[in-house]
Design a protein around this motif. Structure first.
Motif, PDB file in Angstrom:
ATOM      1  N   TYR A 135     -29.044   8.878  20.333  1.00  0.00           N
ATOM      2  CA  TYR A 135     -29.655   7.897  19.433  1.00  0.00           C
ATOM      3  C   TYR A 135     -28.729   7.693  18.259  1.00  0.00           C
ATOM      4  CZ  TYR A 135     -33.652   6.023  16.726  1.00  0.00           C
ATOM      5  OH  TYR A 135     -34.521   5.235  16.023  1.00  0.00           O
ATOM      6  N   GLN A 163     -30.749  -1.801  22.739  1.00  0.00           N
ATOM      7  CA  GLN A 163     -30.869  -2.181  21.332  1.00  0.00           C
ATOM      8  C   GLN A 163     -31.919  -3.271  21.239  1.00  0.00           C
ATOM      9  OE1 GLN A 163     -27.206  -3.676  19.551  1.00  0.00           O
ATOM     10  NE2 GLN A 163     -28.061  -3.647  17.490  1.00  0.00           N
ATOM     11  N   CYS A 213     -24.382  -2.546  18.077  1.00  0.00           N
ATOM     12  CA  CYS A 213     -23.873  -1.186  18.242  1.00  0.00           C
ATOM     13  C   CYS A 213     -22.929  -1.188  19.448  1.00  0.00           C
ATOM     14  CB  CYS A 213     -25.007  -0.178  18.433  1.00  0.00           C
ATOM     15  SG  CYS A 213     -25.965  -0.379  19.943  1.00  0.00           S
ATOM     16  N   TRP A 237     -20.618   0.325  14.669  1.00  0.00           N
ATOM     17  CA  TRP A 237     -21.513  -0.769  14.311  1.00  0.00           C
ATOM     18  C   TRP A 237     -20.663  -1.949  13.872  1.00  0.00           C
ATOM     19  CZ3 TRP A 237     -26.624  -1.067  15.181  1.00  0.00           C
ATOM     20  CH2 TRP A 237     -27.311   0.120  15.433  1.00  0.00           C
ATOM     21  N   GLN A 267     -25.717   7.055  11.396  1.00  0.00           N
ATOM     22  CA  GLN A 267     -26.101   8.377  11.890  1.00  0.00           C
ATOM     23  C   GLN A 267     -25.963   8.422  13.393  1.00  0.00           C
ATOM     24  OE1 GLN A 267     -30.092   9.292  10.634  1.00  0.00           O
ATOM     25  NE2 GLN A 267     -29.468   9.783   8.529  1.00  0.00           N
ATOM     26  N   SER A 302     -28.131   5.255  14.555  1.00  0.00           N
ATOM     27  CA  SER A 302     -28.824   4.406  13.590  1.00  0.00           C
ATOM     28  C   SER A 302     -27.853   3.872  12.558  1.00  0.00           C
ATOM     29  CB  SER A 302     -29.908   5.213  12.851  1.00  0.00           C
ATOM     30  OG  SER A 302     -30.853   5.736  13.745  1.00  0.00           O
ATOM     31  N   SER A 353     -33.448  -0.365   8.892  1.00  0.00           N
ATOM     32  CA  SER A 353     -33.053   0.630   9.879  1.00  0.00           C
ATOM     33  C   SER A 353     -32.817  -0.061  11.209  1.00  0.00           C
ATOM     34  CB  SER A 353     -34.157   1.688  10.023  1.00  0.00           C
ATOM     35  OG  SER A 353     -33.878   2.554  11.103  1.00  0.00           O
ATOM     36  N   ASN A 397     -31.293   0.524  15.231  1.00  0.00           N
ATOM     37  CA  ASN A 397     -31.156   1.661  16.132  1.00  0.00           C
ATOM     38  C   ASN A 397     -30.663   1.262  17.508  1.00  0.00           C
ATOM     39  OD1 ASN A 397     -32.734   3.405  14.193  1.00  0.00           O
ATOM     40  ND2 ASN A 397     -34.282   1.889  14.721  1.00  0.00           N
ATOM     41  N   CYS A 398     -29.995   2.203  18.159  1.00  0.00           N
ATOM     42  CA  CYS A 398     -29.599   2.071  19.557  1.00  0.00           C
ATOM     43  C   CYS A 398     -29.825   3.389  20.265  1.00  0.00           C
ATOM     44  CB  CYS A 398     -28.131   1.666  19.700  1.00  0.00           C
ATOM     45  SG  CYS A 398     -27.772  -0.013  19.186  1.00  0.00           S
ATOM     46  N   THR A 399     -30.247   3.314  21.502  1.00  0.00           N
ATOM     47  CA  THR A 399     -30.307   4.503  22.345  1.00  0.00           C
ATOM     48  C   THR A 399     -29.339   4.311  23.504  1.00  0.00           C
ATOM     49  OG1 THR A 399     -32.125   3.571  23.640  1.00  0.00           O
ATOM     50  CG2 THR A 399     -32.716   4.964  21.772  1.00  0.00           C
TER      51      THR A 399
END
Lengths: 112, 110
Positions: A71, A6, A89, A35, A64, A73, A20, A22-24
């Motif tokens: 991924y 993150q 996240c 979250w 999402q 979001s 926006s 995001n995390c992978t």
């Protein structure tokens, strides 16, 4: 390589912007995605909780999950100065008794 | 709403002291957790418990122990506090998912 990545930010946006976050992740066993919002000197507060893939909406917030891309979001519409916080996240695989793997957190500042 | 209450918001202790951090939840959750949160390192799991009198080591259990005598209460014990245990300590509870957190105890070891 960390299991969950993150971007720590900081991220600064003007009031009213769409944010926006995001995390992978690398572990395809993850099924539960969360979250959290954390204000300074407070504990993490659950914002959104999603099981498996798809979208979830709650007011100005949309989460999402794209499991094929590993991924996730969080979108914040019409951002407010009160949204200024650190967003974490977190995710967990099925059957692991609730252990969570956290991202580092993204620090968000919404300027009036 | 789930309520997780940590007994102290701020605590200052001396090196070598035995320190107790208390956490109580009001939702009859099976699972309880202790984390520490440090800048740049994020949240790290110290110990967790699936049931009364049960405990499991997390990722960083060294220097800590826990006690769960009643379902609603989970205590974290620093056996002999050291300066590197200065941190924000967070307790959480969950039936399965998601976890719900308390407001944390900011512990300083001098």
């Amino acid at each position: 390589q960390k299991e969950v990545e993150q971007d720590p930010g900081p991220l600064s946006v003007p009031e009213g912007a769409i944010v926006s976050l995001n995390c992978t992740y690398s572990n395809s066993a993850f099924q539960y995605f969360m979250w959290y919002r954390q204000y300074s000197r407070k504990g993490p507060e659950l914002l959104m909780y999603t099981y498996s893939s798809g979208n979830k909406e709650d007011g100005r917030f949309t989460a999402q999950v794209d499991k094929s891309s590993k991924y996730i979001s969080l979108f914040i519409r019409d951002s407010q100065p009160s949204d200024s916080a650190t967003y974490l996240c977190a995710m967990s695989p099925w059957g692991q008794g609730g252990k969570l793997i956290f991202g580092q957190g993204t620090e968000l500042s919404v300027k009036p | 709403d789930v309520k997780v209450t940590q007994s102290s918001r701020y605590l200052v202790k001396r090196t070598g002291e035995k320190v107790f951090l208390e956490c109580v939840q009001d939702m009859d959750h099976e699972n309880m957790f202790w984390y520490r949160q440090d800048p740049g390192l994020g949240l790290r799991l110290i110990y967790f418990s699936y049931d009364v009198k049960m405990k499991e080591k997390g990722d960083i259990p060294e220097g800590y122990s826990v006690s769960r005598e009643k379902k609603e209460r989970f205590s974290l014990i620093l056996e002999s506090a050291s300066t590197n245990q200065t941190s924000m300590y967070l307790c959480a509870s969950a039936q399965n998912q998601p976890q719900h957190f308390g407001d944390g105890t900011r512990l300083s070891i001098l």
